[in-house]
Design an enzyme around this catalytic site. Structure first.
Site, mmCIF file in Angstrom:
data_model
loop_
_atom_site.group_PDB
_atom_site.id
_atom_site.type_symbol
_atom_site.label_atom_id
_atom_site.label_comp_id
_atom_site.label_asym_id
_atom_site.label_seq_id
_atom_site.Cartn_x
_atom_site.Cartn_y
_atom_site.Cartn_z
ATOM 1 N N PRO A 77 0.825 -1.312 -0.076
ATOM 2 C CA PRO A 77 0.084 -0.130 0.120
ATOM 3 C C PRO A 77 0.879 1.276 -0.163
ATOM 4 O O PRO A 77 1.808 1.446 0.630
ATOM 5 C CB PRO A 77 -0.778 -0.300 1.223
ATOM 6 C CG PRO A 77 0.011 -0.799 2.200
ATOM 7 C CD PRO A 77 0.810 -1.948 1.167
ATOM 8 N N SER A 106 -3.886 1.436 -0.299
ATOM 9 C CA SER A 106 -3.870 2.215 0.904
ATOM 10 C C SER A 106 -5.339 2.543 1.538
ATOM 11 O O SER A 106 -6.107 3.154 0.495
ATOM 12 C CB SER A 106 -2.905 3.144 0.818
ATOM 13 O OG SER A 106 -3.021 4.248 1.766
ATOM 14 N N TYR A 129 -5.595 1.833 8.771
ATOM 15 C CA TYR A 129 -5.157 2.323 10.020
ATOM 16 C C TYR A 129 -6.327 2.194 10.810
ATOM 17 O O TYR A 129 -7.822 2.500 10.575
ATOM 18 C CB TYR A 129 -4.893 3.676 9.780
ATOM 19 C CG TYR A 129 -3.735 3.908 8.989
ATOM 20 C CD1 TYR A 129 -2.255 3.476 9.833
ATOM 21 C CD2 TYR A 129 -3.429 4.454 8.013
ATOM 22 C CE1 TYR A 129 -1.187 3.768 9.032
ATOM 23 C CE2 TYR A 129 -2.589 4.826 7.238
ATOM 24 C CZ TYR A 129 -1.189 4.218 7.791
ATOM 25 O OH TYR A 129 -0.016 4.690 7.222
ATOM 26 N N THR A 155 -1.940 -1.814 9.624
ATOM 27 C CA THR A 155 -0.731 -1.189 9.992
ATOM 28 C C THR A 155 -0.598 -0.777 11.469
ATOM 29 O O THR A 155 -1.594 -0.425 12.030
ATOM 30 C CB THR A 155 -0.514 0.017 9.320
ATOM 31 O OG1 THR A 155 -0.482 -0.146 7.620
ATOM 32 C CG2 THR A 155 0.628 0.750 9.160
ATOM 33 N N LYS A 230 0.730 -5.805 9.801
ATOM 34 C CA LYS A 230 2.071 -5.076 9.115
ATOM 35 C C LYS A 230 2.770 -4.354 9.904
ATOM 36 O O LYS A 230 2.255 -3.241 10.508
ATOM 37 C CB LYS A 230 1.209 -4.323 7.764
ATOM 38 C CG LYS A 230 2.349 -3.609 7.015
ATOM 39 C CD LYS A 230 1.452 -2.945 5.846
ATOM 40 C CE LYS A 230 2.642 -2.111 4.993
ATOM 41 N NZ LYS A 230 3.098 -1.110 5.514
ATOM 42 N N SER A 252 7.924 -5.039 8.356
ATOM 43 C CA SER A 252 7.841 -3.941 7.674
ATOM 44 C C SER A 252 8.381 -2.739 8.642
ATOM 45 O O SER A 252 7.962 -2.661 9.809
ATOM 46 C CB SER A 252 6.406 -3.537 7.247
ATOM 47 O OG SER A 252 6.575 -2.138 6.642
ATOM 48 N N HIS A 254 7.688 0.367 7.718
ATOM 49 C CA HIS A 254 6.861 1.592 6.888
ATOM 50 C C HIS A 254 7.866 2.136 5.891
ATOM 51 O O HIS A 254 7.585 3.277 6.041
ATOM 52 C CB HIS A 254 6.286 2.502 8.040
ATOM 53 C CG HIS A 254 5.221 2.898 7.478
ATOM 54 N ND1 HIS A 254 4.109 2.831 8.368
ATOM 55 C CD2 HIS A 254 4.775 3.953 6.865
ATOM 56 C CE1 HIS A 254 3.009 3.465 7.901
ATOM 57 N NE2 HIS A 254 3.282 4.296 7.142
ATOM 58 N N GLY A 287 12.969 -1.998 0.636
ATOM 59 C CA GLY A 287 14.210 -2.048 -0.026
ATOM 60 C C GLY A 287 14.202 -2.880 -1.131
ATOM 61 O O GLY A 287 15.157 -3.177 -1.847
#
EC number: 1.1.3.15
Length: 369
Positions: A77, A106, A129, A155, A230, A252, A254, A287
């Site tokens: 997302p 997202s 969220y 998240t 996440k 993650s 973020h 990454g």
């Protein structure tokens, strides 16, 4: 000039986008140490390729939460994609579907769950969220369910927004012609000009700082969708997440936008995988820019990876065609890495195919110089 790898899209995006928008996508928290480290850590993992194996047929297919996908490379997302390109999340959804993989939308998207669903078939997850107003959360989840989304990516690393200094300097705000579409009709759809990060002030009043494990359990009472947690980086939280009913874990940080000086996700991955003990799948984001990165994550126990920035940068450069190209380049590089490592299917990728700096000497058959 022909684009030959994923990273080349970033420079093109930087040229094309307004500084405020590029900086929003590109930057990390504070010193941006973790932002660099998310990339650099991959270069500290080397291959131990096996040779003279018939690699004429390579199968990259896998299943995620029971859904069959073409490769273990999925879309993370990322917020506000219409800042990158007018088609925004529509283009990303079509590219993911064409590639036979999963898109995570997202909750701060500039296209709604219904709009994304309208692009056609595809397996889609919804990133969530938790807001102070649980009624808003319930409405969002209900809409995602009705629009055919298959899982919730919750998240959990954002009780407060990280300090992204470029956004503060730029006084980041969502351009006036865009809205956070999933909040339309919920009385939260527009962001106002603000003193620090416009985003920070928008969210500050909405994201729930009291969020705790009991809310993960509450979420399961309002939806039957599987929940991916996440933002996990430790063994301790992995065990708690599984006890709390998580269907999977996404390692993650973020995109290095929250707490700086946390490890690269590829460095945290093995700890989480060991703690999960195969009870739930573990995924990674952060990454990944090369097919070799994908292989390294799978060798360390990930079931798949998610890409974020490469999507918005390629979207900015070339729209849907750019996102398709990123997915196809990563797919081809990953397939080549598998072939050159002697792996014909994902299950053949093992820990023995890599060597890391932190392996003990008996694991690490490298000459002492």
């Amino acid at each position: 000039m022909e684009i030959t790898n994923v990273s080349e899209y970033e420079a093109i995006a930087k040229q094309k986008l307004p500084k405020m928008v590029y900086d929003y996508y590109a930057s990390g928290a504070e010193d941006q140490w973790t932002l660099q480290e998310n990339r650099n850590a991959f270069s500290r993992i080397l291959f131990r390729p096996r040779i003279l194996i018939d690699v004429s047929k390579i199968d990259m297919t896998t299943t995620v939460l029971g859904f069959k996908i073409s490769m273990p490379i999925m879309i993370a997302p990322t917020a506000m994609q219409k800042m990158a390109h007018p088609e925004g999340e529509y283009a990303t959804a079509r590219a993911a579907s064409a590639a036979g993989t999963i898109m995570t939308l997202s909750s701060w998207a500039t296209s709604s769950v219904e709009e994304v669903a309208s692009t056609g078939p595809g397996i889609r997850f919804f990133q969530l969220y938790v807001y102070r107003d649980r009624n808003v959360v319930a409405q969002l989840v209900r809409r995602a369910e009705r629009a055919g989304f298959k899982a919730i990516a919750l998240t959990v690393d954002t009780p407060r927004l990280g300090r992204r200094e470029a956004d503060i300097k730029n006084r980041f705000t969502l351009p006036p012609f865009l809205t956070l579409k999933n909040f339309e009709g919920l009385d939260l759809g527009k962001m106002d000009q603000a003193d620090d990060s416009g985003l920070a002030s928008y969210v500050a009043g909405q994201i729930d700082r009291t969020l705790s494990w009991k809310d993960v359990q509450w979420l399961q009472t309002i939806t039957k969708l599987p929940i991916l947690v996440k933002g996990v980086l430790t063994a301790e939280d992995t065990r708690i997440a599984i006890q709390a009913g998580a269907a999977g874990i996404i390692v993650s940080n973020h995109g290095a936008r929250q707490l700086d000086y946390v490890p690269a996700t590829i460095m945290a991955l093995e700890e989480v995988v060991k703690a999960a003990q195969g009870r739930v799948p573990v995924f990674l984001d952060g990454g990944v820019r090369r097919g070799t990165d994908v292989f390294k994550a799978l060798a360390l126990g990930a079931s798949g990876i998610f890409i974020g920035r490469p999507v918005v940068f390629s979207l900015a450069a070339e729209g849907e065609a750019g996102v398709r190209k990123v997915l196809s380049m990563l797919r081809e590089e990953f397939e080549l890495t598998m072939a050159l490592s002697g792996c014909r299917s994902l299950k053949e990728i093992t820990r023995e195919h890599i060597v890391t700096e932190w392996d003990s000497p008996h694991r690490r058959p490298l000459p002492r110089l």
